[in-house]
Design a protein around this motif. Structure first.
Motif, PDB file in Angstrom:
ATOM      1  N   ALA A 158       0.810  -1.217   0.000  1.00  0.00           N
ATOM      2  CA  ALA A 158       0.000   0.000   0.000  1.00  0.00           C
ATOM      3  C   ALA A 158       0.841   1.264   0.000  1.00  0.00           C
ATOM      4  N   GLY A 159       2.157   1.150   0.112  1.00  0.00           N
ATOM      5  CA  GLY A 159       3.028   2.310   0.178  1.00  0.00           C
ATOM      6  C   GLY A 159       3.370   2.880  -1.183  1.00  0.00           C
ATOM      7  N   ASP A 186      -8.474  -3.396   0.699  1.00  0.00           N
ATOM      8  CA  ASP A 186      -9.368  -3.007  -0.392  1.00  0.00           C
ATOM      9  C   ASP A 186      -8.649  -2.096  -1.387  1.00  0.00           C
ATOM     10  N   PHE A 187      -7.772  -1.248  -0.868  1.00  0.00           N
ATOM     11  CA  PHE A 187      -6.998  -0.341  -1.723  1.00  0.00           C
ATOM     12  C   PHE A 187      -6.130  -1.125  -2.700  1.00  0.00           C
ATOM     13  N   VAL A 188      -5.374  -2.128  -2.222  1.00  0.00           N
ATOM     14  CA  VAL A 188      -4.483  -2.863  -3.122  1.00  0.00           C
ATOM     15  C   VAL A 188      -5.277  -3.767  -4.062  1.00  0.00           C
ATOM     16  N   GLY A 192      -5.330  -3.807  -8.454  1.00  0.00           N
ATOM     17  CA  GLY A 192      -5.131  -4.955  -9.325  1.00  0.00           C
ATOM     18  C   GLY A 192      -4.567  -6.197  -8.669  1.00  0.00           C
ATOM     19  N   ALA A 193      -4.348  -6.172  -7.358  1.00  0.00           N
ATOM     20  CA  ALA A 193      -3.815  -7.358  -6.681  1.00  0.00           C
ATOM     21  C   ALA A 193      -4.807  -8.510  -6.790  1.00  0.00           C
ATOM     22  N   HIS A 194      -4.307  -9.689  -7.143  1.00  0.00           N
ATOM     23  CA  HIS A 194      -5.149 -10.878  -7.208  1.00  0.00           C
ATOM     24  C   HIS A 194      -5.445 -11.412  -5.808  1.00  0.00           C
ATOM     25  N   HIS A 195      -4.472 -11.243  -4.905  1.00  0.00           N
ATOM     26  CA  HIS A 195      -4.619 -11.694  -3.523  1.00  0.00           C
ATOM     27  C   HIS A 195      -4.125 -10.574  -2.617  1.00  0.00           C
ATOM     28  N   ALA A 196      -4.894 -10.225  -1.603  1.00  0.00           N
ATOM     29  CA  ALA A 196      -4.518  -9.186  -0.645  1.00  0.00           C
ATOM     30  C   ALA A 196      -4.526  -9.798   0.743  1.00  0.00           C
TER      31      ALA A 196
END
Length: 320
Positions: A158-159, A186-188, A192-196
């Motif tokens: 998230a940085g 939710d931000f990442v 486009g992240a597939h897994h957070a």
């Protein structure tokens, strides 16, 4: 007001964000090969926090007042003798470089080759979130040679560097796993992240195997290196400030011991890389992520917010 001086953010002793204040300093003049830029915005970076607190005083020295500000956006005002590649009035972004800080000011001088043109239509305040994204470009494209279909783990997703790495990893065709705080998941995902994954709820060993690990924290390098599969590559853009000698020693030793060396580098972009960054933006693979914008006089509040953690993208400071 005397046009030979300008506002700048300064500190006269090491300490917390409260040591920062807005003062006046001589307005710089471009030396041969340099460009004078009217700064419109800059972002707050972790390296500045370490410098301000005194954790890297062996590098910054003890002479005061000292300055903050690493990156910037703005307009070219004047060129020194021999400076080429930009013209007065150009909208540019850049990074001060390894010589120190100082972009938290109304004007900054920088070597011409350390500047790039901001894409047309991109607001200069929002654009200030992106110069450090050159680090993500270098890490994934050049250091790790990330390929479509590979599994990518981004630590600190998230940085400032991490959010760009998530976006680029997805654009480059990788399966992206983003490690972040719960408030940033939710931000990442939206990036486009597939897994957070909430980094506080898992151990590294529970994450599985990856082809590429991009680390922005610099701690627990051994544990995250252990996640590499055959042919895996790990890139870190930080080292453990609490144990710098041991941390850098481990990075060096990884080149000859164990599976997969840890590639470490410190971002030092030149014009060609800024041109690549602009292309990533104009072709839709990367967008600025601004968490909050502060006025120049509240730079200390921006430092305080970054130290508190939980940033989603970048804290940006508007100048003027």
């Amino acid at each position: 007001m005397d046009d030979r001086t300008m506002k700048a953010v300064l500190f006269d002793r090491f300490g917390g964000p409260e040591v920062l204040y807005t003062g006046r300093v001589p307005r710089p003049e471009p030396a041969p090969g340099e460009v004078l830029v009217r700064v419109r915005a800059f972002s707050v970076n972790g390296g500045e926090l370490a410098a301000r607190s005194g954790r890297v005083r062996l590098l910054t020295g003890r002479r005061f007042p000292q300055r903050v500000g690493l990156d910037f956006t703005g307009e070219v005002v004047a060129l020194g003798t021999g400076a080429t590649g930009v013209a007065a009035g150009d909208r540019v972004w850049g990074i001060v470089g390894r010589t120190g800080f100082g972009s938290a000011a109304e004007y900054v001088t920088v070597r011409a080759e350390r500047l790039g043109r901001v894409p047309d239509g991109l607001d200069l305040v929002a654009a200030a979130a992106l110069p450090v994204a050159t680090t993500a470009v270098t890490a994934l494209r050049d250091k790790a040679a990330l390929r479509p279909g590979e599994r990518l783990l981004v630590r600190g997703a998230a940085g400032g560097v991490g959010n760009a790495a998530v976006q680029l990893g997805k654009a480059y065709g990788a399966e992206v796993t983003a490690l972040a705080r719960a408030a940033g998941l939710d931000f990442v995902r939206a990036l486009g992240a597939h897994h957070a994954v909430d980094h506080r709820t898992v151990t590294p060993a529970e994450l599985g195997r990856f082809d590429v690990v991009l680390d922005t924290a610099g701690t627990d390098l051994r544990a995250f290196r252990g996640l590499l599969g055959p042919g895996g590559r790990m890139v870190t853009v930080a080292f453990d400030l609490a144990r710098p000698v041991a941390s850098l020693g481990y990075i060096a030793a990884s080149a000859v011991h164990g599976r997969g060396r840890v590639r470490f580098f410190s971002g030092n972009p030149r014009r060609a890389l800024f041109d690549d960054l602009a292309r990533e933006v104009t072709e839709g693979r990367l967008r600025p992520a601004v968490d909050r914008v502060f006025p120049l006089e509240e730079t200390a509040a921006a430092h305080r917010a970054l130290e508190a953690g939980g940033v989603r993208g970048k804290f940006v400071v508007r100048v003027g």
